[in-house]
Write a protein that holds these residues in place. Structure first.
Motif, PDB file in Angstrom:
ATOM      1  N   ILE A  18       0.830  -1.207   0.000  1.00  0.00           N
ATOM      2  CA  ILE A  18       0.000   0.000   0.000  1.00  0.00           C
ATOM      3  C   ILE A  18       0.861   1.251   0.000  1.00  0.00           C
ATOM      4  O   ILE A  18       0.559   2.240  -0.669  1.00  0.00           O
ATOM      5  CB  ILE A  18      -0.981  -0.037   1.181  1.00  0.00           C
ATOM      6  N   GLY A  69      -8.175  11.978   4.752  1.00  0.00           N
ATOM      7  CA  GLY A  69      -7.624  10.650   5.012  1.00  0.00           C
ATOM      8  C   GLY A  69      -7.603   9.802   3.751  1.00  0.00           C
ATOM      9  O   GLY A  69      -6.675   9.034   3.521  1.00  0.00           O
ATOM     10  N   PHE A  74      -1.142   7.619   3.557  1.00  0.00           N
ATOM     11  CA  PHE A  74      -1.440   7.413   4.975  1.00  0.00           C
ATOM     12  C   PHE A  74      -0.408   7.987   5.935  1.00  0.00           C
ATOM     13  O   PHE A  74      -0.703   8.244   7.085  1.00  0.00           O
ATOM     14  CB  PHE A  74      -1.710   5.931   5.265  1.00  0.00           C
ATOM     15  N   TRP A  75       0.822   8.195   5.460  1.00  0.00           N
ATOM     16  CA  TRP A  75       1.855   8.702   6.367  1.00  0.00           C
ATOM     17  C   TRP A  75       1.952  10.232   6.319  1.00  0.00           C
ATOM     18  O   TRP A  75       2.666  10.831   7.093  1.00  0.00           O
ATOM     19  CB  TRP A  75       3.210   8.097   5.991  1.00  0.00           C
ATOM     20  N   ARG A  77       1.039  13.743   7.139  1.00  0.00           N
ATOM     21  CA  ARG A  77       0.245  14.475   8.123  1.00  0.00           C
ATOM     22  C   ARG A  77       0.559  15.963   8.048  1.00  0.00           C
ATOM     23  O   ARG A  77       0.535  16.659   9.039  1.00  0.00           O
ATOM     24  CB  ARG A  77       0.525  13.958   9.530  1.00  0.00           C
TER      25      ARG A  77
ATOM     26  N   SER B 131      -1.417  11.941  15.363  1.00  0.00           N
ATOM     27  CA  SER B 131      -0.432  12.548  14.474  1.00  0.00           C
ATOM     28  C   SER B 131       0.254  11.507  13.595  1.00  0.00           C
ATOM     29  O   SER B 131       0.937  11.858  12.649  1.00  0.00           O
ATOM     30  CB  SER B 131       0.587  13.359  15.274  1.00  0.00           C
ATOM     31  N   TYR B 132       0.095  10.223  13.904  1.00  0.00           N
ATOM     32  CA  TYR B 132       0.695   9.204  13.036  1.00  0.00           C
ATOM     33  C   TYR B 132      -0.322   8.514  12.139  1.00  0.00           C
ATOM     34  O   TYR B 132      -0.015   8.178  11.011  1.00  0.00           O
ATOM     35  CB  TYR B 132       1.447   8.149  13.866  1.00  0.00           C
ATOM     36  N   LEU B 133      -1.534   8.296  12.654  1.00  0.00           N
ATOM     37  CA  LEU B 133      -2.505   7.516  11.888  1.00  0.00           C
ATOM     38  C   LEU B 133      -3.567   8.414  11.270  1.00  0.00           C
ATOM     39  O   LEU B 133      -3.868   9.480  11.797  1.00  0.00           O
ATOM     40  CB  LEU B 133      -3.184   6.498  12.808  1.00  0.00           C
ATOM     41  N   PRO B 134      -4.160   7.970  10.145  1.00  0.00           N
ATOM     42  CA  PRO B 134      -5.289   8.708   9.574  1.00  0.00           C
ATOM     43  C   PRO B 134      -6.443   8.771  10.594  1.00  0.00           C
ATOM     44  O   PRO B 134      -6.515   7.920  11.487  1.00  0.00           O
ATOM     45  CB  PRO B 134      -5.688   7.874   8.361  1.00  0.00           C
ATOM     46  N   PRO B 135      -7.344   9.763  10.458  1.00  0.00           N
ATOM     47  CA  PRO B 135      -8.335  10.045  11.493  1.00  0.00           C
ATOM     48  C   PRO B 135      -9.130   8.840  12.002  1.00  0.00           C
ATOM     49  O   PRO B 135      -9.175   8.597  13.208  1.00  0.00           O
ATOM     50  CB  PRO B 135      -9.271  11.043  10.824  1.00  0.00           C
ATOM     51  N   GLU B 137      -8.683   5.576  11.586  1.00  0.00           N
ATOM     52  CA  GLU B 137      -7.840   4.513  12.111  1.00  0.00           C
ATOM     53  C   GLU B 137      -7.343   4.889  13.512  1.00  0.00           C
ATOM     54  O   GLU B 137      -7.291   4.047  14.409  1.00  0.00           O
ATOM     55  CB  GLU B 137      -6.654   4.258  11.171  1.00  0.00           C
ATOM     56  N   TYR B 360       2.267   2.269  12.597  1.00  0.00           N
ATOM     57  CA  TYR B 360       1.947   1.867  11.221  1.00  0.00           C
ATOM     58  C   TYR B 360       1.762   0.359  11.112  1.00  0.00           C
ATOM     59  O   TYR B 360       1.068  -0.120  10.238  1.00  0.00           O
ATOM     60  CB  TYR B 360       3.037   2.340  10.255  1.00  0.00           C
ATOM     61  N   LEU B 363      -1.741  -0.616  11.059  1.00  0.00           N
ATOM     62  CA  LEU B 363      -2.597  -0.132   9.965  1.00  0.00           C
ATOM     63  C   LEU B 363      -3.309  -1.229   9.168  1.00  0.00           C
ATOM     64  O   LEU B 363      -4.520  -1.139   8.973  1.00  0.00           O
ATOM     65  CB  LEU B 363      -1.789   0.754   9.023  1.00  0.00           C
ATOM     66  N   TRP B 367      -7.252  -1.295   8.825  1.00  0.00           N
ATOM     67  CA  TRP B 367      -7.930  -1.203   7.523  1.00  0.00           C
ATOM     68  C   TRP B 367      -8.933  -2.334   7.362  1.00  0.00           C
ATOM     69  O   TRP B 367     -10.058  -2.144   6.931  1.00  0.00           O
ATOM     70  CB  TRP B 367      -6.920  -1.261   6.371  1.00  0.00           C
TER      71      TRP B 367
END
Lengths: 283, 408
Positions: A18, A69, A74-75, A77, B131-135, B137, B360, B363, B367
């Motif tokens: 991904i 999102g 995905f990384w 920010r 700050s590391y993962l999408p909202p 997740e 990560y 993730l 998902w």
């Protein structure tokens, strides 16, 4: 133990697949633009071919986060630029959520302030996260790394000077930034909530995409405005509302002029991809 | 001898609890509709904000009072506040809730508390995960590991509910037993046994504060403390005693909890998980094929929890997710893995932030979880408008009979 080893290996493989696809997608040298379906409100995200992320308005709630999102790797920010067209809650509330979750470098607006509590919150968050703020006025040009530029068409300095003091809440729409986005020969006009009254003051030229002003409100567009713009696609950003947006009149004007129209309430996110010459709507 | 001691102890607890309820009832503390109140309390619920208001609940005389206040002054989890307003009653579906009308909420920041570092740690953890993962997740992982719920978008929350997996984002028994095992293992390396147990217990209490003192986490913590301090972890025969003691302590301190849905669900589910699986196994002998074994346990667990909580869910919410058994059986295996990744990363990242990159690793699982929830969340739920209490009693009598039947 074997099970965990298997799962972690599988997980790392999926992650790298991904990562690779998203990396290639986001570095494909094209200009990506998304009209986010944020319900009744505006939020437009674009990523230039040089990888600069810009968000114009943030919608009425945290739905914008879902859109970001999905459209950022995905990384990633970091967002380089937030632009606020005018200080109405359906355009900036989402920005407060964005500021909490993303590292934002610049905040651009007309400098005209709202006097609601949620606007105060936005200001507090901008200060808290040390985001540099600049004011825009007609004639300004923002360069986004490569051939992409944003030209500011409205509000004019004279208009701001004349109206700044007497700006009432319900006339803030007139102060809305009108932006012309250019990449190669591709042009998109982002109108915020600036209606016919304002647009007819501007010198308009041929564009590919038009964001229909003010959620397709009655009186937002006229045939005279559409004439010089000759958009190939118009996007109405609208959700469930009690104002009767979009008005049937506007839809008629657009269809009579033969302009293809997409609506975020019916079509969801509208994604555009362009190489500076041709452009397509991505499904 | 021992058995009769336990019986006497139980009888004593029951009598004193009865007495407590009597006093509680007599004092009739229920705030009166329309009365003006002013009180000081700590905000121990999630604070949700939209563009106009922030919503949270406060505890007043043991009752949960819901507040919608203006965005300023900003309130956050763990704040000590001065609250003023008028008590009102509101219907919410089939439930009646107490609200604070025209509220004036002032944070009382001067208040010093030993728990303040916990609240700032909680805030810090939320920031790191986000700050590391999408909202979405990030919200999901925060919910699974710490029971933090304020970061969920309403849509995602609704999808979780419709898919029948909302329970995974409430911190409860699994969080406590994994944390306990982790801490006991860690402290056991360089501390004496007794000291390691004490440290583990402290860790559990701190975690309960971090997770927000919801009834489910308080119940699990008390049971966990009992289990660890008595070194009886894993012995199922103690579950009933542990649950009874936890229930006793909680009700003694706050009798109104008996009406709290979270409290009811937590206890019925816990007992259901202990007593119902043997019935299912006795009634339907599942073949121990490897494929069935992989998800079979999750299916039995899910069904057991559902059987024991169904009347409470129907009576209070009027909806039941028809997909929940299926959805749970295909996603539950990810939960312990996510807890390990999230929990270990959280500790490391608090010490040195770049360790947050380890998130990560979670993730792909997140998902997968989201994909399943999103798919099943789009389908409807079963709705029931009334669910009389007589049927509830009949239902639980039947289950009780089945448990007795199994023991024979």
């Amino acid at each position: 133990m074997k099970k965990y080893l298997f799962l972690s290996t599988l997980s790392i493989i999926i992650l790298s697949v991904i990562f690779t696809t998203q990396y290639l997608q986001s570095h494909d040298g094209k200009f990506h633009m998304v009209f986010c379906d944020v319900g009744q409100g505006d939020s437009i995200f674009f990523r230039t071919s040089a990888g600069i992320d810009v968000l114009v308005d943030g919608g009425p709630d945290d739905k914008v986060l879902g859109c970001l999102g999905e459209n950022l790797p995905f990384w990633d920010r970091e967002i380089d630029m937030l632009i606020l067209t005018h200080p109405h809650a359906d355009h900036f509330t989402g920005l407060t959520y964005v500021l909490k979750r993303y590292k934002v470098k610049h905040f651009l607006s007309t400098g005209i302030e709202g006097n609601t509590e949620i606007y105060r919150k936005l200001k507090d968050l901008l200060a808290e996260h040390h985001v540099s703020a600049k004011n825009l006025e007609a004639g300004d040009r923002i360069r986004l790394g490569d051939e992409s530029v944003i030209d500011v068409l409205w509000p004019s300095p004279a208009w701001i000077d004349g109206r700044y003091q007497s700006m009432s809440e319900d006339r803030l729409n007139e102060s809305s930034l009108v932006l012309l986005l250019k990449y190669g020969s591709f042009e998109a006009m982002l109108t915020g909530d600036a209606e016919d009254l304002i647009l007819k003051e501007l010198s308009l030229s041929d564009v590919e995409i038009l964001k229909v002003p003010h959620h397709g409100s009655k009186g937002a567009l006229t045939e005279e405005i559409l004439q010089p713009l000759r958009p190939e696609l118009s996007v109405i950003m609208v959700g469930r509302n009690s104002y009767g947006h979009p008005s049937g009149e506007i839809i008629d004007i657009l269809s009579t002029a033969g302009v293809k129209t997409l609506r975020t309430d019916l079509d969801g996110d509208v994604k555009i991809e362009t190489d500076g010459k041709n452009w397509v709507v991505k499904k | 001898m021992r058995k009769s001691l336990i019986l006497i102890f139980f009888a004593f607890c029951l009598v004193s609890l009865g007495f407590r309820f009597y006093i509680y009832d007599k004092a009739n503390l229920k705030p009166e509709n329309g009365s003006k109140v002013a009180f000081k309390t700590r905000v121990l619920s999630e604070v949700k904000a939209n563009s106009r208001i922030q919503s949270f609940s406060l505890s007043f005389k043991g009752y949960r009072i819901y507040v919608n206040s203006p965005l300023y002054p900003q309130i956050s989890y763990g704040d000590m506040v001065m609250a003023e307003g008028t008590i009102g009653y509101k219907k919410l579906g089939t439930r009646e809730i107490i609200v604070l009308d025209s509220p004036k909420i002032k944070p009382d920041s001067a208040q010093f508390s030993l728990l303040n570092p916990i609240y700032s740690t909680r805030q810090r953890l939320i920031e790191i995960f986000q700050s590391y993962l999408p909202p979405e997740e990030a919200s999901l992982l925060l919910g699974i590991v710490f029971g933090v719920r304020e970061s969920f978008s309403p849509q995602f929350y609704e999808e979780l509910q419709k898919a029948g997996v909302l329970h995974v984002i409430a911190a409860s028994g699994m969080n406590i037993s994994m944390l306990g095992a982790l801490l006991a293992g860690f402290f056991g390396v360089f501390l004496k046994r007794q000291m390691a147990i004490v440290m583990t217990c402290i860790g559990i209490v701190l975690f309960a504060a971090l997770a927000g003192f919801e009834p489910s986490i308080v119940r699990a913590s008390i049971m966990g403390l009992l289990a660890f301090s008595a070194q009886i972890l894993g012995r199922q025969s103690w579950a009933l005693l542990g649950a009874a003691i936890a229930g006793f302590i909680m009700l003694f301190v706050s009798p109104s909890l008996i009406k709290d849905i979270g409290f009811q669900l937590s206890f019925t589910a816990t007992l259901g998980l202990v007593y119902i699986p043997p019935i299912i196994q006795k009634a339907i002998p599942v073949k121990r094929a490897p494929m069935i074994k992989l998800v079979g346990e999750d299916i039995i667990t899910t069904i057991s929890a559902q059987i024991s909580t169904l009347p409470i869910i129907l009576a209070n919410f009027g909806t039941y997710s028809i997909w929940s058994v299926l959805v749970n059986s295909i996603v539950l295996w990810t939960v312990p893995l996510l807890m390990i990744i999230g929990g270990v990363t959280a500790i490391l990242a608090l010490l040195f932030e770049p360790f947050g990159n380890l998130l990560y690793l979670a993730l792909p699982l997140l998902w997968y979880f989201k994909l399943v929830v999103r798919f099943f969340g789009q389908f409807g739920q079963l709705s029931i408008s009334i669910f009389p209490w007589q049927i509830q009693i009949a239902y639980y009598s039947f289950i009780f009979a089945a448990i007795v039947w199994r023991k024979k």
